[in-house]
Enzyme design. Structure first.
Site, PDB file in Angstrom:
ATOM      1  N   ASP A  13     -28.418   4.877 -19.337  1.00 27.25           N
ATOM      2  CA  ASP A  13     -28.444   6.148 -20.324  1.00 27.25           C
ATOM      3  C   ASP A  13     -28.110   7.279 -19.433  1.00 27.25           C
ATOM      4  OD1 ASP A  13     -28.624   4.675 -22.548  1.00 27.25           O
ATOM      5  OD2 ASP A  13     -30.638   5.301 -23.083  1.00 27.25           O
ATOM      6  N   LYS A  40     -29.606  -0.776 -26.946  1.00 27.10           N
ATOM      7  CA  LYS A  40     -30.512  -1.113 -27.895  1.00 27.10           C
ATOM      8  C   LYS A  40     -31.183  -2.435 -27.699  1.00 27.10           C
ATOM      9  CE  LYS A  40     -27.849   1.385 -31.336  1.00 27.10           C
ATOM     10  NZ  LYS A  40     -28.588   2.759 -31.232  1.00 27.10           N
ATOM     11  N   GLY A  41     -30.400  -3.301 -27.173  1.00 22.99           N
ATOM     12  CA  GLY A  41     -30.991  -4.858 -26.949  1.00 22.99           C
ATOM     13  C   GLY A  41     -32.168  -4.511 -25.873  1.00 22.99           C
ATOM     14  N   ALA A  42     -31.966  -3.930 -24.968  1.00 23.73           N
ATOM     15  CA  ALA A  42     -32.890  -3.783 -23.524  1.00 23.73           C
ATOM     16  C   ALA A  42     -34.166  -2.958 -24.117  1.00 23.73           C
ATOM     17  CB  ALA A  42     -32.183  -3.244 -22.363  1.00 23.73           C
ATOM     18  N   THR A 212     -35.345   2.421 -41.825  1.00 27.09           N
ATOM     19  CA  THR A 212     -35.990   3.323 -41.369  1.00 27.09           C
ATOM     20  C   THR A 212     -35.580   4.663 -41.874  1.00 27.09           C
ATOM     21  OG1 THR A 212     -34.403   3.332 -39.518  1.00 27.09           O
ATOM     22  CG2 THR A 212     -36.611   2.162 -39.115  1.00 27.09           C
ATOM     23  N   GLY A 214     -36.396   8.050 -40.340  1.00 28.41           N
ATOM     24  CA  GLY A 214     -36.739   9.033 -39.478  1.00 28.41           C
ATOM     25  C   GLY A 214     -38.104   9.732 -39.649  1.00 28.41           C
ATOM     26  N   ASP A 239     -37.750  13.757 -27.382  1.00 28.76           N
ATOM     27  CA  ASP A 239     -36.595  13.008 -27.275  1.00 28.76           C
ATOM     28  C   ASP A 239     -36.660  11.751 -28.255  1.00 28.76           C
ATOM     29  OD1 ASP A 239     -34.395  11.566 -26.566  1.00 28.76           O
ATOM     30  OD2 ASP A 239     -34.941  11.267 -24.434  1.00 28.76           O
ATOM     31  N   ASP A 245     -35.340   1.692 -31.700  1.00 30.73           N
ATOM     32  CA  ASP A 245     -35.500   0.410 -31.004  1.00 30.73           C
ATOM     33  C   ASP A 245     -36.942  -0.025 -30.849  1.00 30.73           C
ATOM     34  OD1 ASP A 245     -32.710   0.273 -30.607  1.00 30.73           O
ATOM     35  OD2 ASP A 245     -32.814   1.794 -28.864  1.00 30.73           O
ATOM     36  N   GLY A 278     -36.266   9.882 -22.587  1.00 30.46           N
ATOM     37  CA  GLY A 278     -35.797   8.687 -22.351  1.00 30.46           C
ATOM     38  C   GLY A 278     -35.979   7.874 -23.182  1.00 30.46           C
TER      39      GLY A 278
HETATM   40  O1  RIB Z   1     -30.764   3.327 -29.660  1.00 31.96           O
HETATM   41  C1  RIB Z   1     -30.662   4.100 -28.344  1.00 31.96           C
HETATM   42  C2  RIB Z   1     -29.688   3.345 -27.357  1.00 31.96           C
HETATM   43  O2  RIB Z   1     -28.386   3.304 -27.874  1.00 31.96           O
HETATM   44  C3  RIB Z   1     -29.554   4.096 -25.924  1.00 31.96           C
HETATM   45  O3  RIB Z   1     -30.383   3.971 -25.052  1.00 31.96           O
HETATM   46  C4  RIB Z   1     -28.249   3.937 -25.758  1.00 31.96           C
HETATM   47  O4  RIB Z   1     -28.078   3.061 -24.319  1.00 31.96           O
HETATM   48  C5  RIB Z   1     -27.411   3.419 -26.744  1.00 31.96           C
HETATM   49  O5  RIB Z   1     -27.200   2.122 -26.661  1.00 31.96           O
END
Ligand code: RIB
Length: 303
Positions: A13, A40-42, A212, A214, A239, A245, A278
């Site tokens: 990002d 999103k995966g990580a 979800t 918010g 943030d 995620d 982050g």
């Molecule tokens: O859901 C947030 C993610 O969406 C960010 O980390 C960005 O990489 C996007 O994939």
């Protein structure tokens, strides 16, 4: 704690903070630039791992500096990176993120994520056999997501899909999802039901949707189709990137506790996640989550 296989994206990002979002044709001075691990995966893999799940990540990064850094970061979180495949032909996925007053706007360039193929999943089929649950999103090619759902079914494992970014889902993919976890817009898009009340969409898939919402928290339907609401936890947001995620990673981690308790804990985890910069910065460990929830319960008892 469950074993979780995450099939999905890994991004770096590239984040700028600005006092306002730029208008078309406008150049603004930002106040901060930083790189953060994302995708999103990580992100979902890290959220689950911090909460104690045993996590394997299946995805692709480029054979470049971002890819090496991201893969090492996942391993540092205790995630099995055997199936984070390095891809010489593509660069690591990136997300250009503008953060303004804790909100964000995101452009994703998939890069190597777009190369994750059904045959990659076949190579990693043992990982499907050795997990308790499979979690995926839509930042990788849809045929790959569909194949992940097929492999999960072949091995008798529940397949949970976070249908983000928003996309219409085929009936066959939808029928293979034990659960989908959209926001309101993603739900309407996934089901092709724009203009339909979300309450009706939720009730039409009893026990198979957690939506979800918010600052409102989350809504879900139980097996009878009855709607339930889990209010959000109150925090000061820095943030919101990665809040969804964190929710997903926590939801699969606590899935065995039943949908209501899993959603309760997932809302608490995602609240904590927005308190630091982050996508992964504020994701809580299990100990941090427990302390936060105990304090919240104490305050609620006093009032
Ligand atoms: O859901 C947030 C993610 O969406 C960010 O980390 C960005 O990489 C996007 O994939």
């Amino acid at each position: 704690m469950p074993r979780v296989l995450v099939v999905g994206s890994v991004n770096m990002d590239l984040v700028v903070e600005t006092p306002s979002f730029p208008r078309l044709g406008e150049t603004l001075f930002g106040s901060m630039f930083a790189t953060h691990p994302g995708g999103k995966g990580a992100n979902q893999a890290v959220a689950a791992a911090r909460l104690g799940a045993t996590v394997t990540m299946l995805g692709r990064v480029g054979k470049d500096a971002f890819g090496r850094e991201l893969k090492a970061g996942l391993a540092h979180e205790g995630i099995n990176t055997r199936w984070v495949i390095e891809t010489p032909a593509a660069s690591t996925g990136i997300a250009a993120i503008t953060v303004c007053n804790a909100d964000n706007a995101i452009i994703v360039v998939p890069g190597a994520n777009g190369c994750l193929s059904p045959s990659d999943l076949n190579s990693a089929e043992d990982a499907f056999a050795e997990t308790d649950v499979v979690l995926a999103q839509l930042e990788i090619p849809v045929p790959t997501v569909e194949h992940a759902a097929e492999l999960a079914a072949r091995h008798g494992k529940p397949f949970i899909l976070n249908p983000a970014p928003a996309m219409r889902l085929s009936d066959s993919l939808l029928s293979r999802c034990a659960l989908i976890t959209p926001n309101e817009y993603e739900l309407a898009t996934a089901l092709g039901q724009t203009g339909v009340r979300w309450q009706n969409s939720l009730s039409a898939l009893p026990g198979r949707v957690v939506m979800t919402a918010g600052k409102e928290g989350a809504y879900f339907s139980d097996r009878t189709g009855a709607l339930h609401h889990q209010p959000a936890f109150s925090v000061t947001a820095t943030d919101t990137t990665g809040a969804g995620d964190t929710f997903n990673g926590a939801l699969v981690t606590f899935w065995s506790l039943g949908i209501a308790e899993a959603v309760h804990r997932a809302c608490a985890a995602s609240a904590l996640s927005v308190t630091k910069p982050g996508a992964q910065g504020g994701m809580p460990t299990l100990a941090e989550l427990n302390i936060f929830m105990e304090r919240d319960a104490l305050v609620a008892n006093r009032t």
